[in-house]
Design a protein around this motif. Structure first.
Motif, PDB file in Angstrom:
ATOM      1  N   THR A 489       0.829  -1.212   0.000  1.00 24.72           N
ATOM      2  CA  THR A 489       0.000   0.000   0.000  1.00 24.72           C
ATOM      3  C   THR A 489       0.860   1.258   0.000  1.00 24.72           C
ATOM      4  O   THR A 489       0.339   2.361  -0.171  1.00 24.72           O
ATOM      5  N   PRO A 492       1.606   3.423  -4.135  1.00 28.57           N
ATOM      6  CA  PRO A 492       1.047   4.627  -4.780  1.00 28.57           C
ATOM      7  C   PRO A 492       1.809   5.907  -4.459  1.00 28.57           C
ATOM      8  O   PRO A 492       1.865   6.815  -5.299  1.00 28.57           O
ATOM      9  N   TYR A 493       2.425   5.992  -3.288  1.00 29.86           N
ATOM     10  CA  TYR A 493       3.224   7.174  -2.968  1.00 29.86           C
ATOM     11  C   TYR A 493       4.456   7.244  -3.866  1.00 29.86           C
ATOM     12  O   TYR A 493       4.864   8.327  -4.313  1.00 29.86           O
ATOM     13  N   TYR A 597      -4.106   8.871   1.586  1.00 29.68           N
ATOM     14  CA  TYR A 597      -4.795   8.515   0.349  1.00 29.68           C
ATOM     15  C   TYR A 597      -5.836   9.558  -0.064  1.00 29.68           C
ATOM     16  O   TYR A 597      -6.301   9.544  -1.201  1.00 29.68           O
ATOM     17  N   ARG A 606      -3.650  16.793   0.528  1.00 34.23           N
ATOM     18  CA  ARG A 606      -3.934  15.855   1.615  1.00 34.23           C
ATOM     19  C   ARG A 606      -4.771  16.527   2.692  1.00 34.23           C
ATOM     20  O   ARG A 606      -4.502  17.660   3.081  1.00 34.23           O
ATOM     21  N   MET A 646      -4.885   3.706 -10.133  1.00 32.71           N
ATOM     22  CA  MET A 646      -5.538   2.974  -9.041  1.00 32.71           C
ATOM     23  C   MET A 646      -6.889   2.422  -9.474  1.00 32.71           C
ATOM     24  O   MET A 646      -7.363   1.431  -8.916  1.00 32.71           O
ATOM     25  N   LYS A 671      -5.701  -0.081  -3.466  1.00 41.63           N
ATOM     26  CA  LYS A 671      -4.425  -0.798  -3.440  1.00 41.63           C
ATOM     27  C   LYS A 671      -4.435  -1.793  -2.300  1.00 41.63           C
ATOM     28  O   LYS A 671      -4.798  -1.461  -1.159  1.00 41.63           O
ATOM     29  N   MET A 684      -6.567  -0.256   0.867  1.00 42.50           N
ATOM     30  CA  MET A 684      -6.898   1.158   0.873  1.00 42.50           C
ATOM     31  C   MET A 684      -7.755   1.430  -0.354  1.00 42.50           C
ATOM     32  O   MET A 684      -7.366   1.091  -1.477  1.00 42.50           O
ATOM     33  N   ILE A 686     -10.336   4.262  -2.548  1.00 45.92           N
ATOM     34  CA  ILE A 686     -10.757   5.651  -2.738  1.00 45.92           C
ATOM     35  C   ILE A 686     -11.972   5.685  -3.659  1.00 45.92           C
ATOM     36  O   ILE A 686     -12.062   4.937  -4.633  1.00 45.92           O
ATOM     37  N   VAL A 691     -12.713   8.009   1.401  1.00 46.46           N
ATOM     38  CA  VAL A 691     -11.453   7.258   1.412  1.00 46.46           C
ATOM     39  C   VAL A 691     -11.454   6.406   2.670  1.00 46.46           C
ATOM     40  O   VAL A 691     -11.678   6.917   3.771  1.00 46.46           O
ATOM     41  N   GLY A 693      -9.695   2.835   4.778  1.00 44.47           N
ATOM     42  CA  GLY A 693      -8.588   1.891   4.862  1.00 44.47           C
ATOM     43  C   GLY A 693      -8.839   0.830   5.903  1.00 44.47           C
ATOM     44  O   GLY A 693      -9.494   1.085   6.915  1.00 44.47           O
TER      45      GLY A 693
END
Length: 767
Positions: A489, A492-493, A597, A606, A646, A671, A684, A686, A691, A693
């Motif tokens: 997870t 994605p970052y 996320y 964010r 995603m 993800k 996680m 979206i 969002v 998790g």
């Protein structure tokens, strides 16, 4: 001589009467002993308790100095059978006296005090019992108890003067502790019979009133026969008072208790983990290094960041009342308006229980049935297991109490190896048994744990918060308190960093295995090995080789920096500043992951979790308002690209079962994540407006499924997210629709965007 003696007696009598008169006057005015003032008497239960409200205007809990989460109801919310049973059993002349029943008091004095009849009954009225519960300290001797009685009498008289009989009955029921976290009759009715107090039958009401004599002695779970006998005594008293006929008694006394024990059932979606977290969060003190142990450096850093950046953290210590004192959620009667939605909270709790407590736990028990090391993995030694259990013993409350009492190591070992009566958690209700404490520790470790959080990506409002599987037995909160390795997870970052550096979902990367400074990543599949593959496909398949390629290309330091921008503040991330960081060995909380996320669903910005919208004082004055804390992490263009990739994870990648197994048609991305040995499973997800998790794993990293088919995040965590979203979309009152789309420009092409140049960390875009 006789005349002097008579004068002495008269003088003594007058002196005694004078002393009694002065004593009662002193007590009445509070000169002797404790006497609550008139303001306290106006609302003895809730005056100083903070009230916690949900976003849908439900009272979800009250915070008192006694730590009981009590939800009060008024007289009209009580079943008439409750009132009749209590009056018949505890105070048959309740409606006739003004707080003190002198007939019952005289009988008790003569029969118990003079004749020594232990079964003669007491002289306390319902009002006196309420006065004792509300205002009296526990007596430690007969002398203290004798001195307390006059104080209770006067408080009872004052209660009678300021409240109606109906209000006194309601206060009595709201205050009493019926065991099993059932403080107040509302929770008692919920816990024991899964219904509201107004709907209780005669026998159910009689059982609850029977507990008022001694809830531990007549515990219906531990001593059902004794409890039934006590219930029938209450029914007999109701016959004497004319509330039940003899014929009805004959039939009612034969009925079973009829328990429908639902201890884990939340009150109005209360969210016990959320309330416990919020209470501690608001009352936190300013972090000082000397107040932390040497091994708590990470926590000190995280708390220090929260103190500086989040106005809610330590709010009670940061803000002062007019008196100059700090606020206290236990005594200042605050009204705290949270972002939690009770319906969504209920759906989240039920999703965790349905999948983790239902399907997953049964599969884990089956897998461990014939393993000697159960519930631990077969891959670890018995010595390691012993070390884990010993560490858990040292961390237990029993161990701490024994140490405080001066017990020797041998005495402590003997205590942990000696069977004791105890109540154990099961998903079908608590059970009473006899077990050694060390075996009970191992028993509780056999339960898989889970955590779930859902939030609005645009406002940060936390809608659902599930810190574990059952708060009463597993208080460790993994949403905001605990941290676990995040596995894939984290990818994605990394891909977002790649987008920031000019790549697109269509950029190609070599799908081959390479070594990086002695580290050679493995991959779960060899599909398209040796080919140049697009990044969209690589993230869709959660390809480890491509992740290693990207972090080597972009640099671990740059990756660490963007992780902090995403809100992953764990200082231990720096120690993983190497290519291996791309596979998620760092530990992060579910709350931090959900917040991070939101960046993808919120145009690159964010949103920090928002737990409270406003706080009012006891007079209804707004004393604090809270706004979402936002930080730009990536560009809007990069966020659109990440949504594209995603989405692919859901369409044909590791999250595809959301489509074919759970039939969700919404526009969504996600993800999955699985750590080494299947110790942690993550998902996680979206959507345009939510969002969420989820994490699932064992208490210790050595407690896990041995096979990836059952231990991977797609099997352990993804279904919880799916069940939750199914319920959310089905509830039209909430306003979420599967037809809602991510707001992305119609002509946007994720593979044809600006060329991005990154110079010294400053990005410029050229079209």
């Amino acid at each position: 001589m006789r005349r002097h003696f008579i004068h002495f007696l008269w003088g003594f009598l007058i002196a005694v009467l004078g002393f009694v008169f002065i004593f009662f006057i002193s007590v009445w005015n509070g000169w002797v002993g404790y006497m609550p003032n008139m303001e306290e008497l106006s609302n003895p239960i809730d005056k100083f308790a903070s009230q916690v409200y949900s976003s849908d205007q439900q009272l979800i809990g009250t915070w008192n100095s006694d730590n009981n989460n009590r939800v009060a109801i008024d007289y009209n919310g009580l079943s008439p059978h409750l009132v009749h049973a209590l009056v018949a059993t505890e105070d048959e002349r309740f409606y006739e006296h003004s707080g003190i029943d002198f007939i019952a008091l005289g009988r008790a004095v003569v029969k118990r005090g003079v004749m020594g009849q232990a079964s003669a009954g007491g002289g306390s009225t319902i009002t006196q019992q309420l006065a004792k519960q509300l205002f009296s300290e526990k007596a430690h001797s007969t002398t203290e108890r004798v001195l307390q009685k006059p104080i209770e009498w006067i408080i009872a008289v004052k209660l009678e003067r300021h409240f109606t009989k109906e209000e006194i009955l309601a206060m009595y029921f709201n205050y009493f502790d019926f065991l099993h976290n059932a403080v107040g009759v509302k929770r008692a009715a919920n816990v024991y019979f899964d219904k509201e107090p107004r709907n209780l039958t005669v026998t159910e009401a009689a059982m609850l009133v029977g507990l008022c004599k001694n809830p531990s002695m007549f515990n219906p779970l531990r001593y059902p026969e004794r409890c039934m006998q006590r219930r029938n005594v209450v029914l007999q008293q109701m016959v004497k008072s004319g509330y039940v006929t003899k014929g009805e008694f004959e039939e009612l006394s034969q009925r079973p208790l009829g328990l429908h024990f639902t201890k884990s059932k939340p009150v109005s979606g209360a969210g016990d983990y959320f309330q416990a977290f919020l209470r501690q969060y608001m009352m936190a003190k300013k972090p000082e290094r000397e107040n932390y142990q040497s091994w708590q450096n990470r926590q000190f850093v995280l708390d220090s960041i929260a103190w500086e950046q989040d106005p809610l953290y330590g709010w009670c210590k940061k803000n002062k009342k007019r008196s100059g004192e700090s606020y206290d959620v236990n005594t200042d009667g605050l009204r705290i308006y949270t972002t939690i939605d009770t319906r969504m909270q209920q759906y989240a709790e039920e999703a965790v229980r349905k999948h983790v407590g239902g399907y997953l736990q049964s599969q884990f028990n089956l897998a461990m049935r014939y393993k000697k090391n159960a519930p631990f993995s077969s891959k670890i030694s018995r010595r390691t297991i012993k070390e884990i259990l010993n560490r858990s013993c040292r961390q237990s409350l029993r161990y701490q109490r024994l140490k405080e009492q001066g017990a020797t190591p041998e005495e402590i070992r003997r205590s942990f190896s000696t069977p004791h009566e105890m109540t154990l958690f099961t998903y079908h209700g608590d059970i009473d048994t006899v077990m050694t404490p060390i075996d009970s520790i191992r028993y509780y470790k056999s339960f898989l744990r889970a955590a779930f959080m859902s939030m609005d990506p645009h406002t940060g409002a936390v809608k659902a918060y599930v810190g574990g599987i059952d708060y009463q037995h597993f208080k460790y909160d993994v949403v905001m308190g605990g941290r676990r390795q995040v596995g894939s997870t984290i990818k994605p970052y990394l891909y977002a960093l790649a987008m920031q550096n000019g790549m697109t979902p269509c950029s190609l990367a070599p799908n081959v295995q390479r070594s990086y400074g002695g580290w050679t990543p493995r991959n779960g599949s060899r599909a398209r090995y040796g080919q140049e593959v697009p990044l969209r496909w690589a993230l869709q398949q959660s390809n480890n080789w491509i992740s290693a390629y990207l972090i080597n290309l972009l640099g671990p330091t740059q990756f660490v920096n963007i992780l902090h921008d995403f809100g992953l503040n764990n200082p231990d991330i720096e120690k993983y500043a190497s290519p291996v960081l791309c596979l998620g060995p760092c530990e992060v909380s579910v709350g931090e992951m959900a917040s991070a996320y939101t960046t993808f669903a919120n145009g690159g910005i964010r949103c920090a979790p928002l737990f409270v919208t406003k706080i009012e004082d006891s007079h209804g004055n707004v004393i604090a308002k809270f706004q979402p804390l936002m930080t730009e992490v990536i560009s809007e263009t990069s966020s659109y690209q990440m949504i594209d990739m995603m989405r692919a994870v859901i369409q044909g990648g590791t999250g595809s079962r959301l489509r074919y197994a759970y039939h969700l048609t919404a526009d969504m991305g996600g993800k999955t994540g699985t750590t080494n040995n299947n110790s942690d499973g993550w998902f996680m997800g979206i959507t345009p407006n939510l969002v969420s998790g989820c994490w699932v794993g064992g208490e210790d990293r050595d407690i896990h499924f041995d096979h990836t088919s059952m231990g991977q995040g797609a099997t352990t965590a993804l279904p919880v997210w799916a069940y939750y979203m199914q319920r959310v979309y089905a509830d039209k009152r909430l306003g979420y629709s599967q037809s809602t789309k991510f707001v992305i420009p119609a002509k946007f092409n994720p593979c044809q965007v600006a060329d991005t140049i990154n110079i010294n960390g400053i990005q410029e875009e050229y079209f």
